[in-house]
Design an enzyme around this catalytic site. Structure first.
Site, PDB file in Angstrom:
ATOM      1  N   GLY A  65       0.819  -1.206   0.000  1.00 17.92           N
ATOM      2  CA  GLY A  65       0.000   0.000   0.000  1.00 17.92           C
ATOM      3  C   GLY A  65       0.857   1.261   0.000  1.00 17.92           C
ATOM      4  O   GLY A  65       0.554   2.246  -0.672  1.00 17.92           O
ATOM      5  N   ARG A 117       2.044  11.209  -8.457  1.00 16.69           N
ATOM      6  CA  ARG A 117       1.450  11.261  -7.111  1.00 16.69           C
ATOM      7  C   ARG A 117       2.302  10.578  -6.040  1.00 16.69           C
ATOM      8  O   ARG A 117       1.772  10.121  -5.017  1.00 16.69           O
ATOM      9  CB  ARG A 117       0.059  10.609  -7.095  1.00 16.69           C
ATOM     10  CG  ARG A 117      -0.980  11.437  -7.795  1.00 16.69           C
ATOM     11  CD  ARG A 117      -2.325  10.747  -7.779  1.00 16.69           C
ATOM     12  NE  ARG A 117      -3.270  11.563  -8.528  1.00 16.69           N
ATOM     13  CZ  ARG A 117      -4.295  12.188  -7.965  1.00 16.69           C
ATOM     14  NH1 ARG A 117      -4.546  12.065  -6.695  1.00 16.69           N
ATOM     15  NH2 ARG A 117      -5.101  12.915  -8.703  1.00 16.69           N
ATOM     16  N   SER A 146      -0.418  -6.330  11.642  1.00 17.80           N
ATOM     17  CA  SER A 146       0.233  -5.130  12.201  1.00 17.80           C
ATOM     18  C   SER A 146      -0.435  -4.669  13.485  1.00 17.80           C
ATOM     19  O   SER A 146       0.117  -3.864  14.220  1.00 17.80           O
ATOM     20  CB  SER A 146       0.199  -3.986  11.185  1.00 17.80           C
ATOM     21  OG  SER A 146      -1.135  -3.618  10.911  1.00 17.80           O
ATOM     22  N   ASP A 147      -1.666  -5.155  13.741  1.00 17.58           N
ATOM     23  CA  ASP A 147      -2.356  -4.774  14.979  1.00 17.58           C
ATOM     24  C   ASP A 147      -3.437  -5.806  15.281  1.00 17.58           C
ATOM     25  O   ASP A 147      -3.813  -6.589  14.415  1.00 17.58           O
ATOM     26  CB  ASP A 147      -2.940  -3.359  14.882  1.00 17.58           C
ATOM     27  CG  ASP A 147      -3.796  -3.163  13.647  1.00 17.58           C
ATOM     28  OD1 ASP A 147      -3.221  -2.844  12.588  1.00 17.58           O
ATOM     29  OD2 ASP A 147      -5.015  -3.365  13.726  1.00 17.58           O
ATOM     30  N   ARG A 178       6.496  -1.373  10.541  1.00 15.02           N
ATOM     31  CA  ARG A 178       5.644  -1.861   9.448  1.00 15.02           C
ATOM     32  C   ARG A 178       6.383  -1.773   8.123  1.00 15.02           C
ATOM     33  O   ARG A 178       6.268  -2.648   7.286  1.00 15.02           O
ATOM     34  CB  ARG A 178       4.353  -1.042   9.369  1.00 15.02           C
ATOM     35  CG  ARG A 178       3.302  -1.495  10.329  1.00 15.02           C
ATOM     36  CD  ARG A 178       1.927  -1.093   9.864  1.00 15.02           C
ATOM     37  NE  ARG A 178       1.701   0.330   9.912  1.00 15.02           N
ATOM     38  CZ  ARG A 178       1.428   1.010  11.007  1.00 15.02           C
ATOM     39  NH1 ARG A 178       1.326   0.397  12.155  1.00 15.02           N
ATOM     40  NH2 ARG A 178       1.230   2.307  10.964  1.00 15.02           N
TER      41      ARG A 178
END
Ligand code: HPA
Length: 237
Positions: A23, A46, A207-208, A221
């Protein structure tokens, strides 16, 4: 290559048949700088960095997807439809819905369940479940086994909303739909692959945890998800 609305490949640039898709653009950069050789950046639009290079002498590309289904929907569609990409392997993070999963565990997504209207709006597809490519998943599973890395083969929840007013809603989704974790992209990626006759898969690192509220830092991360990256990089051709 003719540029598309969101990807601009320079004259000598090539996007390989297989693209790894984190991501975060900084994770794409980290993978390229840490693991790839003969690497060049093909996309800057971008700041959605895209790179092509070699891994153990085999070719592969890495490009960020941004967060959420609208974002991965755009980038994966352009890669498949305009740049001849065949395989996209998302490598992302997820929040666990169960204490059976620990931080840094790796999930190989069998299917994505979602309340999103992405697939319905995109092509009239009516189901709320979309499977990953079994061909890619078989390969990824074999690679993980060879590398001695445990993967959980699970259904994932692809959510449209990160901050929900009802923070306990996940319990219902875990119970009713069998999703062990949540992320925000796979459903749209798998759908695009299906409508365009291409292949998609998704590896996730926890990650959580929504129950225990344990979490990793953004630096961790970015850099500590090496198990998932090593599995995905072996898909280089
Ligand atoms: N929710 C949605 N997406 C995520 C999460 C989460 O808790 N963790 C990592 N990606």
């Amino acid at each position: 290559m003719i540029p598309t609305a969101h990807i601009e490949v320079n004259k000598q640039g090539i996007i390989e048949k297989t693209v790894l898709m984190p991501g975060d653009p900084l994770r794409a950069q980290f993978i390229a700088e840490t693991f790839l050789e003969n690497v060049y950046k093909f996309n800057n639009v971008r700041n959605i960095y895209g790179y092509t290079g070699t891994y153990k002498g085999r070719k592969i590309s890495v490009m960020a997807s941004g967060m959420g289904m609208p974002s991965i929907g755009i980038y994966s569609y352009e890669l498949y439809n305009f740049y001849n990409v065949e395989n996209i392997i998302r490598i992302g993070s997820c929040g666990a819905y169960t204490t059976d999963l620990n931080l840094y565990d790796v999930i190989l997504c069998t299917e994505a369940w979602s309340e999103s209207t992405y697939a319905k709006v995109q092509s009239g597809y009516d189901s709320d479940i979309i499977a990953a490519s079994p061909i890619l998943n078989n390969k990824l599973e074999k690679i993980a086994k060879n590398l001695d890395i445990k993967v959980h083969k699970n259904r994932v929840h692809s959510a449209d909303v990160f901050y929900r007013e009802n923070a306990d809603e996940y319990k219902q989704i875990y119970k009713e739909h069998g999703c062990t974790s949540v992320e925000m992209e796979s459903f749209a990626l798998f759908h695009n692959a299906n409508v365009l006759n291409k292949k998609a898969a998704c590896l996730l690192t926890v990650s959580d945890n929504l129950i225990t509220h344990e979490l990793t830092t953004s630096v961790e991360r970015q850099e500590a998800f090496t198990n998932m990256m090593k599995i995905a990089l072996e898909m280089a051709e």
